[in-house]
Motif scaffolding. Structure first.
Motif, PDB file in Angstrom:
ATOM      1  N   ARG A 151       0.834  -1.203   0.000  1.00 28.16           N
ATOM      2  CA  ARG A 151       0.000   0.000   0.000  1.00 28.16           C
ATOM      3  C   ARG A 151       0.870   1.255   0.000  1.00 28.16           C
ATOM      4  NH1 ARG A 151      -5.230  -0.636   0.431  1.00 28.16           N
ATOM      5  NH2 ARG A 151      -5.518   1.502   1.152  1.00 28.16           N
ATOM      6  N   MET A 152       1.991   1.220   0.720  1.00 31.39           N
ATOM      7  CA  MET A 152       2.878   2.378   0.778  1.00 31.39           C
ATOM      8  C   MET A 152       3.642   2.564  -0.533  1.00 31.39           C
ATOM      9  SD  MET A 152       4.314   1.981   4.658  1.00 31.39           S
ATOM     10  CE  MET A 152       5.343   3.445   4.643  1.00 31.39           C
ATOM     11  N   ALA A 153       3.883   1.483  -1.263  1.00 31.01           N
ATOM     12  CA  ALA A 153       4.660   1.553  -2.501  1.00 31.01           C
ATOM     13  C   ALA A 153       3.839   1.989  -3.703  1.00 31.01           C
ATOM     14  CB  ALA A 153       5.301   0.190  -2.783  1.00 31.01           C
ATOM     15  N   ARG A 154       2.538   2.119  -3.543  1.00 27.31           N
ATOM     16  CA  ARG A 154       1.677   2.470  -4.687  1.00 27.31           C
ATOM     17  C   ARG A 154       2.087   3.780  -5.350  1.00 27.31           C
ATOM     18  NH1 ARG A 154      -4.211   2.226  -2.381  1.00 27.31           N
ATOM     19  NH2 ARG A 154      -3.077   3.411  -0.836  1.00 27.31           N
ATOM     20  N   ASN A 155       2.475   4.758  -4.581  1.00 29.91           N
ATOM     21  CA  ASN A 155       2.787   6.073  -5.140  1.00 29.91           C
ATOM     22  C   ASN A 155       4.280   6.376  -5.136  1.00 29.91           C
ATOM     23  OD1 ASN A 155       0.005   6.556  -5.406  1.00 29.91           O
ATOM     24  ND2 ASN A 155      -0.122   7.188  -3.268  1.00 29.91           N
ATOM     25  N   CYS A 156       5.105   5.342  -5.093  1.00 31.26           N
ATOM     26  CA  CYS A 156       6.555   5.560  -5.018  1.00 31.26           C
ATOM     27  C   CYS A 156       7.218   5.656  -6.386  1.00 31.26           C
ATOM     28  CB  CYS A 156       7.221   4.442  -4.218  1.00 31.26           C
ATOM     29  SG  CYS A 156       6.881   4.526  -2.463  1.00 31.26           S
ATOM     30  N   GLY A 157       6.554   5.244  -7.431  1.00 32.91           N
ATOM     31  CA  GLY A 157       7.133   5.313  -8.768  1.00 32.91           C
ATOM     32  C   GLY A 157       8.315   4.378  -8.968  1.00 32.91           C
ATOM     33  N   GLY A 158       8.327   3.239  -8.288  1.00 34.96           N
ATOM     34  CA  GLY A 158       9.391   2.260  -8.472  1.00 34.96           C
ATOM     35  C   GLY A 158      10.585   2.447  -7.557  1.00 34.96           C
ATOM     36  N   THR A 159      10.615   3.512  -6.782  1.00 36.49           N
ATOM     37  CA  THR A 159      11.704   3.759  -5.841  1.00 36.49           C
ATOM     38  C   THR A 159      11.116   3.812  -4.439  1.00 36.49           C
ATOM     39  OG1 THR A 159      12.870   5.078  -7.492  1.00 36.49           O
ATOM     40  CG2 THR A 159      13.572   5.330  -5.207  1.00 36.49           C
ATOM     41  N   ALA A 160      11.751   3.104  -3.528  1.00 38.14           N
ATOM     42  CA  ALA A 160      11.241   3.067  -2.158  1.00 38.14           C
ATOM     43  C   ALA A 160      11.342   4.442  -1.515  1.00 38.14           C
ATOM     44  CB  ALA A 160      12.020   2.050  -1.337  1.00 38.14           C
ATOM     45  N   SER A 161      10.251   4.862  -0.901  1.00 42.11           N
ATOM     46  CA  SER A 161      10.238   6.144  -0.191  1.00 42.11           C
ATOM     47  C   SER A 161      10.940   5.979   1.153  1.00 42.11           C
ATOM     48  CB  SER A 161       8.798   6.605   0.026  1.00 42.11           C
ATOM     49  OG  SER A 161       8.137   5.715   0.916  1.00 42.11           O
ATOM     50  N   ASP A 162      11.236   7.109   1.789  1.00 40.67           N
ATOM     51  CA  ASP A 162      11.847   7.072   3.115  1.00 40.67           C
ATOM     52  C   ASP A 162      10.945   6.346   4.110  1.00 40.67           C
ATOM     53  OD1 ASP A 162      14.085   8.414   2.232  1.00 40.67           O
ATOM     54  OD2 ASP A 162      13.366  10.375   2.874  1.00 40.67           O
ATOM     55  N   LEU A 199       9.566   1.557   7.374  1.00 41.73           N
ATOM     56  CA  LEU A 199       8.732   0.399   7.693  1.00 41.73           C
ATOM     57  C   LEU A 199       9.570  -0.875   7.701  1.00 41.73           C
ATOM     58  CD1 LEU A 199       5.957  -1.006   8.137  1.00 41.73           C
ATOM     59  CD2 LEU A 199       5.805  -1.166   5.648  1.00 41.73           C
ATOM     60  N   VAL A 200      10.456  -1.018   6.725  1.00 36.51           N
ATOM     61  CA  VAL A 200      11.329  -2.195   6.677  1.00 36.51           C
ATOM     62  C   VAL A 200      12.217  -2.235   7.919  1.00 36.51           C
ATOM     63  CG1 VAL A 200      13.199  -3.302   5.399  1.00 36.51           C
ATOM     64  CG2 VAL A 200      11.246  -2.356   4.170  1.00 36.51           C
ATOM     65  N   ARG A 246      16.611   8.201   9.960  1.00 38.19           N
ATOM     66  CA  ARG A 246      16.414   9.651  10.026  1.00 38.19           C
ATOM     67  C   ARG A 246      17.646  10.390   9.505  1.00 38.19           C
ATOM     68  NH1 ARG A 246      11.970  12.234  10.051  1.00 38.19           N
ATOM     69  NH2 ARG A 246      11.189  10.899  11.673  1.00 38.19           N
ATOM     70  N   LEU A 247      18.821   9.921   9.892  1.00 34.04           N
ATOM     71  CA  LEU A 247      20.070  10.545   9.432  1.00 34.04           C
ATOM     72  C   LEU A 247      20.217  10.433   7.920  1.00 34.04           C
ATOM     73  CD1 LEU A 247      22.865  11.827  10.160  1.00 34.04           C
ATOM     74  CD2 LEU A 247      23.730   9.504  10.217  1.00 34.04           C
ATOM     75  N   LEU A 248      19.959   9.253   7.369  1.00 40.65           N
ATOM     76  CA  LEU A 248      20.071   9.065   5.925  1.00 40.65           C
ATOM     77  C   LEU A 248      19.007   9.860   5.183  1.00 40.65           C
ATOM     78  CD1 LEU A 248      20.921   5.272   5.766  1.00 40.65           C
ATOM     79  CD2 LEU A 248      22.472   7.206   5.412  1.00 40.65           C
ATOM     80  N   SER A 249      17.832   9.995   5.766  1.00 41.75           N
ATOM     81  CA  SER A 249      16.772  10.793   5.142  1.00 41.75           C
ATOM     82  C   SER A 249      17.197  12.273   5.074  1.00 41.75           C
ATOM     83  CB  SER A 249      15.487  10.654   5.940  1.00 41.75           C
ATOM     84  OG  SER A 249      14.494  11.501   5.451  1.00 41.75           O
ATOM     85  N   ARG A 250      17.807  12.767   6.131  1.00 44.38           N
ATOM     86  CA  ARG A 250      18.265  14.159   6.153  1.00 44.38           C
ATOM     87  C   ARG A 250      19.409  14.400   5.173  1.00 44.38           C
ATOM     88  NH1 ARG A 250      18.061  15.884  12.501  1.00 44.38           N
ATOM     89  NH2 ARG A 250      15.791  15.964  12.617  1.00 44.38           N
TER      90      ARG A 250
END
Length: 194
Positions: free
Chosen positions: A118-129, A134-135, A184-188
């Motif tokens: 459900r979370m990957a539906r709008n990711c366009g093939g790339t995993a979102s942060d 979640l993983v 969080r660090l990698l997201s920033r």
């Protein structure tokens, strides 16, 4: 697919090593002993899995799993704000975290897959942060009752399979903390939301 090649290669190399060093009978005996041990462990784990899957089903029927999941929703809304906008996704994530908390990793897997889809539906093939988070939450989950590890310990004859609880609580809390901080660090660093 690569793992099947690796395991096949290891088996072939083991038999070749045993053949060229005159220990083929020892390699064959070890292979049979290993297969027997794997079967015994699988059967004992299947019994424990059936028991805890039944417990999870009882928790679902009586509504307790929904109540436990509801406790996590405020925290999950902070951690996963985009996923929280969809109530079904939030419910799947909450149920996944609840099942992991109870040590029901095998029961949590389908819920985690449902939430990830459900979370990957709008990711366009790339995993979102948030999907990566979640993983991390699913992999490094905090466990109050490590039923899988306890069942393995019981299968191997442990008199007190749950005496590992304090170590499990500390290590799982530490792993989740490190995972969340790293995500969080990698997201920033990537320029994502802080």
């Amino acid at each position: 697919m690569a793992m099947s090649y690796i395991w096949s290669g290891l088996v072939i190399l083991s038999f070749l090593w045993g053949f060229f060093h005159g220990n083929l009978s020892a390699v064959a005996a070890a292979a049979l002993d290993g297969a027997q041990s794997a079967l015994e462990l699988s059967l004992s784990m299947a019994g424990i899995l059936c028991l805890w899957s039944g417990v999870m089903e009882i928790l679902n029927v009586c509504g307790l799993s929904r109540r436990i999941a509801a406790l996590f929703r405020p925290l999950l809304r902070r951690l996963l704000p985009n996923a929280s906008r969809d109530e079904e996704t939030l419910a799947a994530v909450s149920a996944n975290v609840s099942a992991n908390l109870l040590g029901l990793g095998n029961a949590a897997t389908p819920l985690g897959i449902q939430a990830a889809r459900r979370m990957a539906r709008n990711c366009g093939g790339t995993a979102s942060d948030e999907l990566c988070l979640l993983v991390v939450l699913n992999t490094a989950s905090i466990q109050l009752l490590p039923t899988t590890v306890a069942s393995v310990r019981a299968a191997f004859g442990s008199a007190a399979p749950f005496d590992i609880l304090p170590a499990v609580w500390i290590s799982s809390l530490a792993s989740v903390t490190v995972g969340l901080l790293t995500a969080r660090l990698l997201s920033r660093r990537k320029g994502g939301p802080a």
